[in-house]
Enzyme design. Structure first.
Site, PDB file in Angstrom:
ATOM      1  N   ASN A  38       0.521  -1.314   0.546  1.00  0.00           N
ATOM      2  CA  ASN A  38       0.078   0.191   0.171  1.00  0.00           C
ATOM      3  C   ASN A  38       0.654   1.220   0.022  1.00  0.00           C
ATOM      4  OD1 ASN A  38      -2.652   1.662   0.582  1.00  0.00           O
ATOM      5  ND2 ASN A  38      -0.742   1.783   2.602  1.00  0.00           N
ATOM      6  N   LYS A  74       0.689   3.347 -11.285  1.00  0.00           N
ATOM      7  CA  LYS A  74      -0.311   2.403 -11.077  1.00  0.00           C
ATOM      8  C   LYS A  74      -0.803   2.001 -12.331  1.00  0.00           C
ATOM      9  CE  LYS A  74      -0.376   4.505  -6.549  1.00  0.00           C
ATOM     10  NZ  LYS A  74      -0.140   3.132  -5.815  1.00  0.00           N
ATOM     11  N   TYR A 102       2.802   9.580 -11.386  1.00  0.00           N
ATOM     12  CA  TYR A 102       1.906   8.549 -10.189  1.00  0.00           C
ATOM     13  C   TYR A 102       1.317   7.760 -11.412  1.00  0.00           C
ATOM     14  CZ  TYR A 102      -0.836   7.485  -7.352  1.00  0.00           C
ATOM     15  OH  TYR A 102      -2.331   7.316  -6.177  1.00  0.00           O
TER      16      TYR A 102
END
Ligand code: NAD
Length: 247
Positions: free
Chosen positions: A90, A159, A155
């Site tokens: 996470n 992901k 970013y």
């Protein structure tokens, strides 16, 4: 739902990760909380002890970029609790720097934490899980992994990589009885979002069909489902938890 299971949650000291830790503890798991600094790990552990005096929790802060350190720390967790059944990757950082101002160092920082750490932790956990006869690896993706974002390309790129790793590892590790899934949160009310002024939050909410931003607990519930035997035939999925705010 997680009785007798042992979980590791990276970035477990606050925000979404801390909500996942609480949810897992409430459901009977022993949890190793990983953070970036001993001080924040200790703070999270103190909060957990107060909320759940009987909880089996510990804390660690390995450098997630360092594969050897990650493997060593994971072995310590196995020694401490007897197994590593669930890994939640996470820990992550975001950036919104425009392309014209992006530095190579900034881009590398995102790659190091959001991608390399996930690889390092998944590899070390999978080795232990294979030996044990199975396990669950979960990753925190983001809704920007589906559509990108208008500034700060590193970013969403990271992901997208998390999704790629999730789908690929699900295919590679299925035969070892290791399930691999990701949760893709939308805007979630962690400290950063909670601090935003009303004039920024209101237009944001207007774009979300469910009419509100997500709570860390909304996201933690999805992790609980995927970590549990309720999801015994679910692998390679990217589960959106975003109120349908997907573009
Ligand atoms: P947060 O900043 O509240 O927490 C981040 C966690 O990561 C902390 O526990 C911190 O200790 C850890 N961390 C940060 N840098 C680290 C490092 N170098 N080494 C080890 N650990 C480190 O963030 P959050 O909003 O709870 O985000 C958690 C995850 O959820 C991230 O992967 C983020 O990309 C993702 N996410 C968040 C949102 C949101 O709106 N909050 C939306 C989509 C996805």
């Amino acid at each position: 739902m997680l009785k007798n299971k042992v979980a590791i949650v990276t970035g477990g000291t606050r925000g979404i990760g801390f909500a996942v830790v609480k949810k897992f503890v409430e459901n009977g798991a022993a949890v190793s909380v990983w953070g970036s600094r001993q001080e924040t790990v200790d703070k999270a552990l103190a909060q957990l002890k107060e909320l759940y005096p009987d909880a089996k929790v510990s804390g660690k802060c390995p450098n997630l970029k360092d594969a050897a350190q990650v493997a060593e720390t994971m072995a310590q967790v196995k020694e401490e609790f007897g197994a590593v059944d669930i890994l939640v990757n996470n820990a992550g950082i975001s950036q919104s720097t425009p392309l014209y101002n992006y530095t190579a160092e900034e881009f590398q920082k995102i790659v190091d934490l959001n991608i390399t750490s996930v690889f390092n932790c998944a590899q070390a956990a999978a080795k232990i899980m294979k030996e044990q006869g199975g396990g669950v690896i979960l990753n925190t993706s983001s809704m920007v992994s589906l559509y990108g974002q208008p500034s700060g390309c590193g970013y969403p790129a990271s992901k997208f990589a998390v999704n790629g790793m999730t789908k690929s590892l699900a295919r590679e590790l299925g035969r070892d009885n290791i399930r691999v899934n990701a949760v893709a949160p939308g805007v979630t009310k962690t400290d950063m979002v909670a601090a935003l002024p009303d004039e920024m939050i209101k237009p944001l909410i207007a774009t979300i069909p469910l009419g509100r931003v997500g709570e860390p607990e909304d996201v933690a519930n999805a992790f609980l489902f995927l970590a549990s035997d309720m999801a015994s035939y679910v692998t390679g999925e990217i589960l959106s938890v975003d109120g349908a705010a997907r573009s």
